[in-house]
Design an enzyme around this catalytic site. Structure first.
Site, short mmCIF file in Angstrom:
data_model
loop_
_atom_site.label_atom_id
_atom_site.label_comp_id
_atom_site.label_asym_id
_atom_site.label_seq_id
_atom_site.Cartn_x
_atom_site.Cartn_y
_atom_site.Cartn_z
N ASN A 180 22.32 -15.53 3.73
CA ASN A 180 21.34 -15.30 4.80
C ASN A 180 20.75 -16.65 5.20
O ASN A 180 20.84 -17.63 4.45
CB ASN A 180 20.23 -14.38 4.31
N CYS B 91 28.31 -7.90 4.24
CA CYS B 91 27.94 -8.17 5.63
C CYS B 91 29.07 -7.66 6.51
O CYS B 91 30.11 -8.31 6.67
CB CYS B 91 27.73 -9.67 5.86
N GLY B 92 28.86 -6.48 7.05
CA GLY B 92 29.90 -5.82 7.83
C GLY B 92 30.29 -6.60 9.07
O GLY B 92 31.48 -6.82 9.34
N ASN B 93 29.30 -7.04 9.84
CA ASN B 93 29.62 -7.77 11.09
C ASN B 93 30.28 -9.11 10.76
O ASN B 93 31.21 -9.53 11.47
CB ASN B 93 28.33 -8.00 11.89
N ASN C 154 16.87 -4.43 3.27
CA ASN C 154 17.05 -4.42 4.72
C ASN C 154 16.33 -3.18 5.25
O ASN C 154 16.48 -2.09 4.69
CB ASN C 154 18.54 -4.35 5.05
N ARG D 227 16.96 -8.32 5.48
CA ARG D 227 16.54 -9.10 4.32
C ARG D 227 17.07 -10.53 4.47
O ARG D 227 18.25 -10.74 4.73
CB ARG D 227 17.14 -8.44 3.06
N CYS E 116 23.25 -5.07 12.51
CA CYS E 116 23.51 -5.20 11.06
C CYS E 116 24.52 -4.11 10.71
O CYS E 116 24.20 -2.91 10.78
CB CYS E 116 22.21 -5.03 10.28
N GLY E 117 25.72 -4.53 10.35
CA GLY E 117 26.81 -3.58 10.10
C GLY E 117 26.57 -2.71 8.89
O GLY E 117 26.80 -1.49 8.92
N1 LIG Z 1 20.70 -9.51 5.26
C1 LIG Z 1 21.60 -8.70 4.51
C2 LIG Z 1 23.03 -9.03 4.63
C3 LIG Z 1 23.53 -9.02 6.03
C4 LIG Z 1 24.09 -7.73 6.56
C5 LIG Z 1 24.92 -7.96 7.78
N2 LIG Z 1 24.31 -8.54 8.91
C6 LIG Z 1 25.84 -6.83 8.12
O1 LIG Z 1 26.37 -6.85 9.23
O2 LIG Z 1 26.10 -5.99 7.26
C7 LIG Z 1 21.24 -8.71 3.03
O3 LIG Z 1 20.72 -9.70 2.49
O4 LIG Z 1 21.47 -7.68 2.41
#
Ligand SMILES: N[C@@H](CCC[C@H](N)C(=O)O)C(=O)O
Length: 291
Positions: free
Chosen positions: A70, A79-81, A200, A219, A227-228
């Site tokens: 992050n 991190c899906g995206n 999150n 998060r 956020c995926g």
């Molecule tokens: N901030 C998240 C991780 C990021 C998730 C992401 N953007 C997605 O697309 O899944 C974390 O610290 O859990």
């Protein structure tokens, strides 16, 4: 000097989730939390939500080990995206249409399709146990937990569903996702003591049994256009409450994702686009020690 100094990167986005992809499979050295924060620096850095760092694979049959940072320097398991961005980048270079990767959350498969501009990531099985999410205290039923902000007798947000998609998610069910100051409530909830590893935070509105709209405070990264893993967590939580089907379309500020919580193996499949923006090299000055 950081291994990232002068290193090539690709700036991409997954429906507006700002992603930087760095392929270090041929490089010596790794990335530190300080490096990740330096990349996000407002002075000559690259603004991002997640930095996806590819290292040499640790297992036969996998393409890379992927560390996910992050922009505050913390690490995420999923991190899906970002995965769709990595997948597009690799597939365009190699001509592959499917691959397996390793992240801190385990192995995951990804493939091109069901249309040429779409990428599908198997995000694995959700976890619902309070220790797995994790929560700081026991909740037998994580479909709703006791958590609220605002006046005790008239809370602003309350009773989220909680789930781990390789990272912790709390989903607050609301009528209008834009009616709340997520920039104000997001950090309070992300850092609430009930979440020992932070969380999150998503606001979700169930439109009908096949459609859900969300907004997410990430998060370690803050307000995001997408956020995926939050989309996956929301789809699973809504289906668990029997309020939607197991296959839904999720609308996020940056676009749409198709999510299917597959019955046969409990895995969650996330499908969407990935956009390439530009390539560059990191300015070594970003990583110079402060004078
Ligand atoms: N901030 C998240 C991780 C990021 C998730 C992401 N953007 C997605 O697309 O899944 C974390 O610290 O859990």
């Amino acid at each position: 000097m950081s291994a990232l100094a002068n290193h090539a990167f690709a700036k991409m986005n997954g429906i507006g989730n700002e992603i930087v992809v760095v392929d270090m499979r041929d490089s010596a050295g790794g990335v530190t939390p300080d490096d990740a924060r330096a990349v996000a620096s407002a002075h000559g850095g690259v603004a991002y939500d997640q930095l996806m760092v590819l290292s040499r694979p640790r297992f036969d049959g996998t393409e890379a080990f992927i560390s996910i940072y992050n922009n505050d320097g913390s690490e995420a398991g999923a991190c899906g995206n970002g995965m769709r961005c990595v997948v597009r980048r690799i597939f365009e270079k190699t001509g592959q249409t499917a691959a397996t990767f390793e992240t801190a959350a385990g192995l995951l498969n990804a493939w091109q399709g069901p249309a040429p501009d779409l990428y599908t990531v198997d995000m694995g099985a959700p976890k619902f146990g309070w220790q797995e999410i994790p929560l700081a205290e026991e909740f037998r039923d994580t479909r709703y937990i006791e958590l609220q902000i605002g006046p005790i007798d008239n809370p602003i947000l309350h009773s989220p569903s909680v789930v781990s998609m390789g990272n912790p998610h709390a989903i607050f069910w609301v009528e209008d996702v834009n009616a709340y100051d997520l920039e104000r409530f997001g950090p309070l909830l992300e850092n609430h003591p009930i979440f020992p590893e932070r969380a999150n935070i998503t606001l979700a509105h169930i439109v009908d049994r096949d459609h859900v709209t969300i907004r997410t405070w990430e998060r370690g990264a803050g307000l995001t256009r997408a956020c995926g893993s939050a989309a996956c967590a929301t789809a699973v939580a809504a289906a668990r409450l029997k309020r939607t089907e197991r296959k839904v379309e999720i609308t996020l500020p940056g676009g749409k994702l198709g999510i299917e919580w597959r019955e046969r193996d409990d895995h969650v499949l996330m499908t969407g686009t990935a956009t390439f923006e530009y390539e560059g090299r990191f300015d070594p000055a970003l990583f110079a020690p402060a004078a």
